[in-house]
Design a protein around this motif. Sequence first.
Motif, PDB file in Angstrom:
ATOM      1  N   THR A  29       0.858  -1.187   0.000  1.00  0.00           N
ATOM      2  CA  THR A  29       0.000   0.000   0.000  1.00  0.00           C
ATOM      3  C   THR A  29       0.895   1.239   0.000  1.00  0.00           C
ATOM      4  OG1 THR A  29      -0.057   0.134   2.399  1.00  0.00           O
ATOM      5  CG2 THR A  29      -1.775  -1.223   1.334  1.00  0.00           C
ATOM      6  N   ASP A  83     -11.607  -5.506   0.228  1.00  0.00           N
ATOM      7  CA  ASP A  83     -11.518  -4.146   0.768  1.00  0.00           C
ATOM      8  C   ASP A  83     -11.095  -3.197  -0.345  1.00  0.00           C
ATOM      9  OD1 ASP A  83     -11.195  -1.797   2.148  1.00  0.00           O
ATOM     10  OD2 ASP A  83      -9.704  -2.555   3.559  1.00  0.00           O
ATOM     11  N   GLN A 113      -8.355  -0.241   0.193  1.00  0.00           N
ATOM     12  CA  GLN A 113      -6.931  -0.466   0.383  1.00  0.00           C
ATOM     13  C   GLN A 113      -6.283  -0.885  -0.939  1.00  0.00           C
ATOM     14  OE1 GLN A 113      -5.509  -3.887   2.631  1.00  0.00           O
ATOM     15  NE2 GLN A 113      -4.217  -2.519   3.833  1.00  0.00           N
ATOM     16  N   ARG A 121      -3.381  -1.609  -3.618  1.00  0.00           N
ATOM     17  CA  ARG A 121      -2.048  -2.193  -3.519  1.00  0.00           C
ATOM     18  C   ARG A 121      -1.305  -2.025  -4.833  1.00  0.00           C
ATOM     19  NH1 ARG A 121      -3.380  -7.819  -0.346  1.00  0.00           N
ATOM     20  NH2 ARG A 121      -4.485  -6.812   1.371  1.00  0.00           N
TER      21      ARG A 121
END
Length: 112
Positions: free
Chosen positions: A18, A54, A57, A59
């Motif tokens: 992240t 999710d 979040q 990445r």
Amino acid sequence: MLVVEAVHALTQRGVAATVNAVATEIGIDQSGASRLVKSATEAGYLTMHAPDRDGRQRRATLTASGRTMLDQAHDWQERVFDQLTEGWSEQRRRDFQQAMTELIDRSYALDP
């Protein structure tokens, strides 16, 4: 290159890459890391995606171009290491590399 290396290192350790994790990995604030990730993404070295569970979040992952750049950088680093350790025995080189690897691994345990 710094952000590509950070994403690779995080991924190798099983840590989600992240923006916040990249910031921690390279020791800068979140906004600076966000700009670096954005630039690397725009340059085609990273892609950003949200996991199914999710969506907030996001990445980072390496693209083929990012992987190529990383491989080239690692090849260069190996050539420089060979030059710096010219005259060393293979055992001394291996011992040094092992000691550095152990120090790096221990440094991850110190991170909050």
